[in-house]
Scaffold this active site. Structure first.
Site, short mmCIF file in Angstrom:
data_model
loop_
_atom_site.label_atom_id
_atom_site.label_comp_id
_atom_site.label_asym_id
_atom_site.label_seq_id
_atom_site.Cartn_x
_atom_site.Cartn_y
_atom_site.Cartn_z
N HIS A 115 24.37 63.35 36.30
CA HIS A 115 24.58 64.77 36.06
C HIS A 115 24.34 65.12 34.60
O HIS A 115 24.56 64.28 33.71
CB HIS A 115 26.00 65.18 36.47
N ARG A 183 23.70 34.78 27.76
CA ARG A 183 22.88 33.58 27.58
C ARG A 183 21.85 33.47 28.70
O ARG A 183 21.98 34.11 29.74
CB ARG A 183 23.72 32.31 27.53
#
Length: 209
Positions: A115, A183
């Site tokens: 929105h 990672r």
């Protein structure tokens, strides 16, 4: 009757008026998912098969655990070997596409709709919708929220409680709010988990799975 201009604006990610698009999929999928959510799904697949007819693509081997919620269903494509635990929510105002071998933990929400930040524009009941794409071999852990326009790459793990607001690459572990890569998934991970797999197979007396 579909309003072509509103539909085109919706699919292209532009502002559109959701009550003016003119599609009739909302009622169809809501009736189907209500029956599925209330069904004895563990031994009667009838309601699930009816719900699958609401989707763009729904392979025979997919698994959903109720309750589930979909806005329309017809813009969702599931890949092979798709599994979702309880309380999957997908707001599919735009396309949601899953690859193969997807594992989704409980309470995951995927939103394509957003929105306007400006209150005056927002209060005119206008919104936008952007597609979500999830690659192959992805594990999405519990209570994850995936926001409009996000792409998640292959072989990636999204940690519990993450809020994904931007694209996540392949072959990584990503967590947090906002979700970020912590990672890469490396050969050592594969070595560790294959050792545990071999230990399991030996312990239970199986040669393979």
């Amino acid at each position: 009757m579909i309003n072509k201009k509103e539909w085109e604006r919706m699919i292209s990610g532009e502002l559109y008026h959701p009550y003016s698009v003119g599609v009739n999929t909302f009622e169809k999928v809501h009736l189907a998912q209500k029956k599925f959510n209330e069904s004895e799904f563990w031994h009667d697949k009838t309601a699930f098969e009816e719900l699958k007819k609401c989707f763009k693509v729904a392979p025979d081997d997919m698994v959903l655990t109720p309750p589930v919620y979909f806005d329309h269903g017809d813009k969702i494509s599931f890949g092979k070997n798709f599994y979702a635990n309880t309380d999957l929510t997908i707001l599919d105002e735009n396309y949601v596409t899953f690859g193969n071998n997807i594992f989704i933990a409980p309470h995951v929400s995927i939103y394509t709709a957003g929105h306007p930040i400006d209150k005056d524009v927002r209060n005119k009941d206008l919104e936008y919708a952007r597609p979500v794409t999830i690659g192959d071999n992805v594990w999405i852990c519990g209570n994850v929220v995936i926001n409009p326009g996000v792409t998640i790459g292959d072989n990636t793990v999204i940690g519990s409680g993450s809020v994904v607001v931007k694209d996540i690459p392949s072959n990584v572990i990503a967590v947090g709010n906002p979700c970020r890569v912590i990672r890469e998934i490396i050969d050592e991970d594969r070595k560790i988990w294959n050792e545990q797999l071999n230990d399991y197979l030996e312990d239970v007396g199986r040669s393979n799975i």
